[in-house]
Design a protein around this motif. Structure first.
Motif, PDB file in Angstrom:
ATOM      1  N   LEU A  62      -6.839  -1.131  -4.249  1.00  0.00           N
ATOM      2  CA  LEU A  62      -7.948  -1.073  -3.292  1.00  0.00           C
ATOM      3  C   LEU A  62      -9.294  -1.133  -4.007  1.00  0.00           C
ATOM      4  O   LEU A  62     -10.230  -1.802  -3.541  1.00  0.00           O
ATOM      5  CB  LEU A  62      -7.847   0.200  -2.452  1.00  0.00           C
ATOM      6  CG  LEU A  62      -6.669   0.243  -1.467  1.00  0.00           C
ATOM      7  CD1 LEU A  62      -6.603   1.588  -0.775  1.00  0.00           C
ATOM      8  CD2 LEU A  62      -6.769  -0.882  -0.445  1.00  0.00           C
ATOM      9  N   GLU A  96      -4.416   2.951  -5.420  1.00  0.00           N
ATOM     10  CA  GLU A  96      -5.830   3.221  -5.664  1.00  0.00           C
ATOM     11  C   GLU A  96      -6.480   2.102  -6.480  1.00  0.00           C
ATOM     12  O   GLU A  96      -7.579   1.637  -6.158  1.00  0.00           O
ATOM     13  CB  GLU A  96      -5.991   4.556  -6.393  1.00  0.00           C
ATOM     14  CG  GLU A  96      -7.433   4.957  -6.629  1.00  0.00           C
ATOM     15  CD  GLU A  96      -7.562   6.295  -7.351  1.00  0.00           C
ATOM     16  OE1 GLU A  96      -8.704   6.744  -7.562  1.00  0.00           O
ATOM     17  OE2 GLU A  96      -6.517   6.880  -7.714  1.00  0.00           O
ATOM     18  N   PHE A 139      -7.033 -10.660   1.075  1.00  0.00           N
ATOM     19  CA  PHE A 139      -6.267  -9.435   0.871  1.00  0.00           C
ATOM     20  C   PHE A 139      -4.800  -9.800   1.106  1.00  0.00           C
ATOM     21  O   PHE A 139      -4.413 -10.124   2.217  1.00  0.00           O
ATOM     22  CB  PHE A 139      -6.733  -8.379   1.879  1.00  0.00           C
ATOM     23  CG  PHE A 139      -6.247  -6.978   1.615  1.00  0.00           C
ATOM     24  CD1 PHE A 139      -4.914  -6.643   1.745  1.00  0.00           C
ATOM     25  CD2 PHE A 139      -7.144  -5.972   1.257  1.00  0.00           C
ATOM     26  CE1 PHE A 139      -4.479  -5.345   1.521  1.00  0.00           C
ATOM     27  CE2 PHE A 139      -6.724  -4.677   1.040  1.00  0.00           C
ATOM     28  CZ  PHE A 139      -5.388  -4.360   1.171  1.00  0.00           C
ATOM     29  N   GLN A 186     -12.115  -3.991  -3.360  1.00  0.00           N
ATOM     30  CA  GLN A 186     -13.472  -3.630  -2.961  1.00  0.00           C
ATOM     31  C   GLN A 186     -14.498  -4.214  -3.930  1.00  0.00           C
ATOM     32  O   GLN A 186     -15.574  -4.661  -3.521  1.00  0.00           O
ATOM     33  CB  GLN A 186     -13.589  -2.107  -2.856  1.00  0.00           C
ATOM     34  CG  GLN A 186     -12.802  -1.543  -1.676  1.00  0.00           C
ATOM     35  CD  GLN A 186     -12.464  -0.071  -1.822  1.00  0.00           C
ATOM     36  OE1 GLN A 186     -12.871   0.593  -2.786  1.00  0.00           O
ATOM     37  NE2 GLN A 186     -11.697   0.467  -0.870  1.00  0.00           N
ATOM     38  N   LEU A 232       0.845  -1.191   0.000  1.00  0.00           N
ATOM     39  CA  LEU A 232       0.000   0.000   0.000  1.00  0.00           C
ATOM     40  C   LEU A 232       0.877   1.236   0.000  1.00  0.00           C
ATOM     41  O   LEU A 232       0.642   2.210   0.706  1.00  0.00           O
ATOM     42  CB  LEU A 232      -0.937  -0.024   1.216  1.00  0.00           C
ATOM     43  CG  LEU A 232      -1.984  -1.142   1.203  1.00  0.00           C
ATOM     44  CD1 LEU A 232      -2.785  -1.158   2.504  1.00  0.00           C
ATOM     45  CD2 LEU A 232      -2.912  -1.015   0.003  1.00  0.00           C
ATOM     46  N   GLN A 268      -4.051  -0.112   7.858  1.00  0.00           N
ATOM     47  CA  GLN A 268      -4.851   0.321   6.718  1.00  0.00           C
ATOM     48  C   GLN A 268      -5.485  -0.882   6.017  1.00  0.00           C
ATOM     49  O   GLN A 268      -6.665  -0.860   5.655  1.00  0.00           O
ATOM     50  CB  GLN A 268      -3.986   1.113   5.726  1.00  0.00           C
ATOM     51  CG  GLN A 268      -4.759   1.639   4.526  1.00  0.00           C
ATOM     52  CD  GLN A 268      -3.860   2.343   3.516  1.00  0.00           C
ATOM     53  OE1 GLN A 268      -2.649   2.513   3.744  1.00  0.00           O
ATOM     54  NE2 GLN A 268      -4.434   2.758   2.405  1.00  0.00           N
ATOM     55  N   ALA A 269      -4.695  -1.945   5.844  1.00  0.00           N
ATOM     56  CA  ALA A 269      -5.214  -3.152   5.181  1.00  0.00           C
ATOM     57  C   ALA A 269      -6.298  -3.828   6.014  1.00  0.00           C
ATOM     58  O   ALA A 269      -7.301  -4.320   5.466  1.00  0.00           O
ATOM     59  CB  ALA A 269      -4.069  -4.123   4.912  1.00  0.00           C
ATOM     60  N   GLU A 302      -9.665  -2.710   5.415  1.00  0.00           N
ATOM     61  CA  GLU A 302     -10.233  -3.043   4.106  1.00  0.00           C
ATOM     62  C   GLU A 302     -10.617  -4.514   3.978  1.00  0.00           C
ATOM     63  O   GLU A 302     -11.529  -4.856   3.221  1.00  0.00           O
ATOM     64  CB  GLU A 302      -9.214  -2.712   2.998  1.00  0.00           C
ATOM     65  CG  GLU A 302      -8.851  -1.247   2.878  1.00  0.00           C
ATOM     66  CD  GLU A 302      -9.930  -0.419   2.197  1.00  0.00           C
ATOM     67  OE1 GLU A 302     -10.835  -1.023   1.571  1.00  0.00           O
ATOM     68  OE2 GLU A 302      -9.864   0.812   2.279  1.00  0.00           O
ATOM     69  N   GLN A 303      -9.926  -5.401   4.680  1.00  0.00           N
ATOM     70  CA  GLN A 303     -10.071  -6.849   4.479  1.00  0.00           C
ATOM     71  C   GLN A 303     -11.498  -7.312   4.727  1.00  0.00           C
ATOM     72  O   GLN A 303     -12.293  -6.622   5.367  1.00  0.00           O
ATOM     73  CB  GLN A 303      -9.089  -7.602   5.373  1.00  0.00           C
ATOM     74  CG  GLN A 303      -9.199  -7.293   6.856  1.00  0.00           C
ATOM     75  CD  GLN A 303     -10.338  -7.973   7.559  1.00  0.00           C
ATOM     76  OE1 GLN A 303     -10.778  -9.043   7.156  1.00  0.00           O
ATOM     77  NE2 GLN A 303     -10.843  -7.366   8.628  1.00  0.00           N
TER      78      GLN A 303
END
Length: 388
Positions: free
Chosen positions: A145, A142, A160, A149, A127, A180-181, A184-185
């Motif tokens: 991610l 970008e 991820f 998503q 990232l 950060q990850a 999102e996972q």
């Protein structure tokens, strides 16, 4: 005949570019590839393996590479349909496809889902824009991610995937990136510590003194950060590099790590098929894609190695796989495979040193967090010192 579980691995060997850290059987073809020819050859080789594996039920299919997300969805569907025609499929069969998160490949996600793929492993890898470029990746943060998503919206299960202990990376930077990850996972993360593999561009740079990985103390700290943060987020490690919420573990990889039975098709694929006497056939196919294609056209398979793995060799393989997991390995199973008794007093030394622990039934042995940091040494000690 008793039904036995079988995993199917499908290797797609082509990539847009060769990543400098990668030692997998992957190839770049600037003149293009005829997917239909390779799809038909995969179907033919699957038919050959079906004749070797009567009485099996397929519990997982895994498309690896290379870059399987370069496969047209129609070819992925052809392979899945062929598997379903040749073997019974478990009701909850897991079908995974590894994907690079470039925009063009992510656009195929809906097609893969329609073809039957139920799980996608997205190779984000970093990232950080500079590190993505250094790793040879062709997507931006970008794009990565956005692709993940999209995958999380389309597929029931996702992974991820990141690489850490990268050149110049500090524990603090890794902690920030991992946080950060984790935001999102969607239930599973594969978090791999960078290793410098022979015959890679990174290996040549490392040998020339032009690439330095983090000091081993920093790498160990990053491993501890990984373990602690994922556990706190509800994704404990179930294998050295893999973390998941309960029920999101990769079933196909668990089959590998528990030394189950799998058939591998495509250039450079490996298989472990279990014979009636419990020994294993270790098979490997031709690595060069076009040579493999010619062999399958002539003989309906591209197998170039077919050997028996039994006794201590099989026990050692079982240890190598099973000790990576948090469920460990059964000592009785190791004794059965090897034909030898384990010297429990030698295991007591590993327990005393805090490297392994025995489960309550005193049959399964599991590496502790400290033991996983020196796992190869622990496995070698068990294989050499405890089997008598």
């Amino acid at each position: 005949m008793t039904q036995r579980n079988l995993g199917i691995y499908v290797h797609w060997p082509f990539c847009k570019a060769k990543c400098p850290y990668c030692d997998f059987n992957s190839h770049v073809r600037h003149h293009g590839v005829d997917p239909a020819s390779f799809g038909d050859a995969l179907a033919d080789e699957l038919s050959w393996f079906a004749r070797q594996t009567p009485g099996r039920t397929v519990t997982s299919v895994f498309f690896g590479g290379g870059t399987p997300s370069l496969m047209p969805p129609a070819i992925v569907g052809q392979v899945i349909d062929t598997v379903a025609d040749l073997w019974p499929m478990a009701d909850d069969v897991e079908i995974t496809l590894e994907s690079n998160p470039t925009s063009a490949e992510a656009a195929n996600f809906a097609g893969y889902r329609s073809a039957g793929v139920s799980r996608v492993s997205v190779g984000i890898q970093a990232l950080n824009e500079a590190d993505l470029k250094y790793l040879g990746r062709q997507h931006s943060v970008e794009e990565g991610l956005a692709a993940f998503q999209m995958a999380a919206r389309i597929f029931p299960r996702t992974s991820f995937d990141l690489i850490y202990a990268r050149p110049g990376q500090t524990p603090d930077r890794w902690e920030s990136e991992l946080r950060q990850a984790l935001a999102e996972q969607a239930g599973h993360m594969s978090l791999y510590q960078l290793t410098i593999e022979p015959e890679t561009a990174f290996f040549r740079l490392h040998e020339a003194g032009q690439l330095a990985t983090p000091h081993e103390d920093h790498a160990a700290e990053m491993y501890e950060i990984t373990r602690d943060l994922t556990s706190a987020a509800g994704l404990p490690a179930y294998e050295v590099s893999n973390h998941a919420r309960t029920g999101h573990e990769c079933r196909h990889n668990m089959l590998y790590w528990t030394y189950g039975e799998y058939a591998g098709v495509g250039p450079g694929a490996h298989s472990r098929l279990v014979a009636d006497d419990g020994s294993r056939r270790a098979l490997a196919t031709e690595k060069h894609p076009e040579t493999w294609l010619g062999s399958v056209s002539a003989d309906r398979n591209g197998v170039v190695e077919d050997t028996v793995v039994a006794g201590e060799d099989a026990a050692h393989e079982c240890l190598l796989m099973g000790m990576r997991t948090t469920q460990g390995v059964s000592l009785r199973r190791i004794e059965r495979m090897s034909g030898r008794r384990l010297d429990r007093s030698q295991l007591d030394h590993l327990v005393a040193d805090g490297l392994v622990c025995l489960m309550q039934d005193e049959d399964s042995i599991v590496a502790t967090p400290a033991g996983r940091q020196v796992l190869n040494s622990v496995i070698e000690y068990i294989a050499v010192k405890t089997l008598r």
